[in-house]
Design a protein around this motif. Structure first.
Motif, PDB file in Angstrom:
ATOM      1  N   PHE A 108       0.844  -1.201   0.000  1.00 18.88           N
ATOM      2  CA  PHE A 108       0.000   0.000   0.000  1.00 18.88           C
ATOM      3  C   PHE A 108       0.878   1.251   0.000  1.00 18.88           C
ATOM      4  CE2 PHE A 108      -2.950  -3.051   2.064  1.00 18.88           C
ATOM      5  CZ  PHE A 108      -4.050  -2.894   1.247  1.00 18.88           C
ATOM      6  N   GLU A 109       0.488   2.226  -0.810  1.00 18.33           N
ATOM      7  CA  GLU A 109       1.175   3.525  -0.826  1.00 18.33           C
ATOM      8  C   GLU A 109       0.276   4.533  -0.119  1.00 18.33           C
ATOM      9  OE1 GLU A 109       2.529   4.545  -4.910  1.00 18.33           O
ATOM     10  OE2 GLU A 109       1.779   2.572  -5.397  1.00 18.33           O
ATOM     11  N   GLN A 110       0.565   4.773   1.135  1.00 15.00           N
ATOM     12  CA  GLN A 110      -0.288   5.641   1.958  1.00 15.00           C
ATOM     13  C   GLN A 110       0.128   7.102   1.813  1.00 15.00           C
ATOM     14  OE1 GLN A 110      -2.944   4.906   4.639  1.00 15.00           O
ATOM     15  NE2 GLN A 110      -3.155   7.041   3.966  1.00 15.00           N
ATOM     16  N   GLU A 111      -0.749   7.901   1.190  1.00 10.98           N
ATOM     17  CA  GLU A 111      -0.508   9.343   1.123  1.00 10.98           C
ATOM     18  C   GLU A 111      -1.302  10.054   2.216  1.00 10.98           C
ATOM     19  OE1 GLU A 111       0.451   9.676  -3.657  1.00 10.98           O
ATOM     20  OE2 GLU A 111      -1.526  10.305  -2.948  1.00 10.98           O
ATOM     21  N   TYR A 112      -0.826  11.221   2.621  1.00  4.17           N
ATOM     22  CA  TYR A 112      -1.503  12.000   3.670  1.00  4.17           C
ATOM     23  C   TYR A 112      -0.952  13.413   3.662  1.00  4.17           C
ATOM     24  CZ  TYR A 112       2.912  11.204   6.122  1.00  4.17           C
ATOM     25  OH  TYR A 112       4.256  11.169   6.439  1.00  4.17           O
ATOM     26  N   ALA A 171       8.211  12.796  -0.388  1.00  3.53           N
ATOM     27  CA  ALA A 171       7.369  13.987  -0.410  1.00  3.53           C
ATOM     28  C   ALA A 171       6.482  13.894  -1.649  1.00  3.53           C
ATOM     29  CB  ALA A 171       8.229  15.241  -0.457  1.00  3.53           C
ATOM     30  N   GLU A 172       5.219  14.294  -1.492  1.00  4.02           N
ATOM     31  CA  GLU A 172       4.271  14.161  -2.609  1.00  4.02           C
ATOM     32  C   GLU A 172       4.063  15.480  -3.366  1.00  4.02           C
ATOM     33  OE1 GLU A 172       2.834  12.338  -4.625  1.00  4.02           O
ATOM     34  OE2 GLU A 172       3.508  10.399  -3.862  1.00  4.02           O
ATOM     35  N   VAL A 173       3.088  15.440  -4.285  1.00  4.96           N
ATOM     36  CA  VAL A 173       2.938  16.515  -5.271  1.00  4.96           C
ATOM     37  C   VAL A 173       2.482  17.846  -4.653  1.00  4.96           C
ATOM     38  CG1 VAL A 173       1.617  17.181  -7.326  1.00  4.96           C
ATOM     39  CG2 VAL A 173       2.572  14.867  -7.149  1.00  4.96           C
ATOM     40  N   TRP A 178       2.762  13.874   1.943  1.00  2.00           N
ATOM     41  CA  TRP A 178       3.814  12.866   1.998  1.00  2.00           C
ATOM     42  C   TRP A 178       3.238  11.485   1.733  1.00  2.00           C
ATOM     43  CZ3 TRP A 178       8.971  14.140   3.047  1.00  2.00           C
ATOM     44  CH2 TRP A 178       9.195  15.462   3.464  1.00  2.00           C
ATOM     45  N   GLU A 179       4.117  10.510   1.548  1.00  2.00           N
ATOM     46  CA  GLU A 179       3.703   9.116   1.328  1.00  2.00           C
ATOM     47  C   GLU A 179       4.669   8.174   2.028  1.00  2.00           C
ATOM     48  OE1 GLU A 179       2.846   7.748  -2.764  1.00  2.00           O
ATOM     49  OE2 GLU A 179       4.268   6.107  -2.452  1.00  2.00           O
ATOM     50  N   PHE A 180       4.115   7.073   2.549  1.00  2.00           N
ATOM     51  CA  PHE A 180       4.976   5.941   2.909  1.00  2.00           C
ATOM     52  C   PHE A 180       4.403   4.690   2.263  1.00  2.00           C
ATOM     53  CE2 PHE A 180       1.974   6.282   6.525  1.00  2.00           C
ATOM     54  CZ  PHE A 180       1.482   4.991   6.616  1.00  2.00           C
TER      55      PHE A 180
END
Ligand code: ADP
Ligand code: MN
Ligand code: MN
Ligand code: MN
Length: 338
Positions: A108-112, A171-173, A178-180
């Motif tokens: 799973f790619e968890q973004e938040y 780091a996200e867009v 962010w994502e883990f």
């Protein structure tokens, strides 16, 4: 006599999005195994899981991790919620997973978003107006681009200390996004680890006075990306297929059940799955090699390996329950007429 602190963690009954709840149990001479963790109970009338007149719900321990913030004497105990008669509670998505042999692997790619509770905006957003438009934030470095790294780094560290199989962070867009990624062999194990990582992130946020925003489109209908939780999955058939036809047949099985999948892919997903920002529209189904505008992407590495490997369902959002997502994907993959 030594005392251990066991944090019993479960999902409440709120709709459409369940939240984490937890409470601490002290055990004497505890050696750290799941078998030692007793069943426990809680007041289900305070979590929308039971009426006041018969309020007891049961906590059934299903996974245990060392608690990095109480290292030495603390444990995170992930629980399923059961009815008083011992049957799974309707809010218990984990119990619906049909993967007894752990043949399914999930990444799973968890973004938040890291969220400032005072301004009610992401870290990096000024109190008035907007920061520079997206472009400079993804995988960025530098104080004008990257916001909250200290928290993200500490989260990564405590996840590793807890024994969670984090595979990476980025780091996200959007600013403050962010994502883990977490990977596990076994759908239940992957879900347990995502929930444990979310728990650690929420609790770490308390320390910094920063909230964790899991909503899939917290900045509304703007030109800022939403948050997803891409579900990468495989079973032994996909991993050893060596056949484009097998991939096509499994992907085709998803086409008639769009609605059933969207139902468990997180609240408000229509705000995110618009066909823009690397998404497919919520009511369409498509798949394709390397296609980040598709519902399911076939990673290019699958083709390079002669059509063996895994698939990425890009539709689950950041607030989805990984148990329910995995449960539905397994059901559909097993329905494919191979
Ligand atoms: P991207 O951002 O390009 O979509 P990531 O590297 O963030 O990709 O995430 C890819 C995920 O796919 C990782 O979490 C990885 O563990 C997972 N994955 C890789 N191989 C498999 C597999 N065979 N089965 C299930 N998941 C897999
Ligand atoms: Mn990713
Ligand atoms: Mn991402
Ligand atoms: Mn992805």
């Amino acid at each position: 006599m030594s005392k251990s602190k066991l944090e019993y963690i479960w999902l409440d009954g709120y709709k459409p999005t369940q939240s984490l709840r937890s409470k601490t149990k002290i055990e004497s001479d505890f050696e750290g195994t799941l078998e030692e963790c007793p069943m426990w109970s809680f007041d289900g009338s305070s979590t929308q899981q039971a009426p006041g007149g018969s309020s007891d719900c049961l906590l059934k321990p299903v996974a245990i991790f060392p608690d990095p913030t109480r290292l030495g004497d603390g444990y995170l105990v992930i629980c399923e919620v059961m009815n008083a008669d011992g049957t799974p509670h309707p809010s218990n998505g984990r119990a619906t997973i049909e993967d007894d042999d752990n043949d399914f692997w999930f990444g799973f790619e968890q973004e938040y978003f890291l969220w400032n509770p005072e301004t009610n905006l992401p870290l990096g957003f000024p109190a008035n107006g907007y920061p520079s438009p997206q472009g400079q934030y993804y995988c960025s470095v530098g104080a004008k681009n990257s916001f909250g790294r200290e928290i993200v780094e500490e989260h990564l560290e405590i996840c590793i200390q807890a024994g969670l199989n984090v595979e990476g962070i980025n780091a996200e867009v959007a600013a403050g996004q962010w994502e883990f990624q977490i990977f596990a062999k076994g759908a239940k194990a992957a879900g347990d680890q995502i929930w444990a990582a979310r728990y650690l992130l929420d609790r770490l946020g308390e320390k910094y006075g920063v909230a964790i925003e899991y909503h899939c489109k917290p900045l509304g209908n703007t030109d800022w990306n939403g948050s997803g939780m891409h579900a990468n999955f495989s079973n032994s058939i996909l991993r050893t297929a060596n056949s484009k036809a097998t991939f096509d047949t499994i992907c085709d099985a998803f086409a008639p059940v769009i609605k059933e999948h969207i139902e468990v892919y997180g609240a408000d997903n229509h705000l995110r799955l618009t066909g823009n920002h690397e998404t497919q529209s919520i009511d369409q189904f498509s798949y394709g090699v390397s296609d980040r505008g598709a519902s399911i992407r076939i990673p290019v590495v699958v083709v390079q390996k002669g059509w063996s490997g895994y698939l990425e369902d890009r539709r689950p959002n950041s607030a989805a329950d990984p148990y329910k997502v995995a449960s539905r994907i397994i059901k559909t993959v097993k329905s494919a007429k191979l």
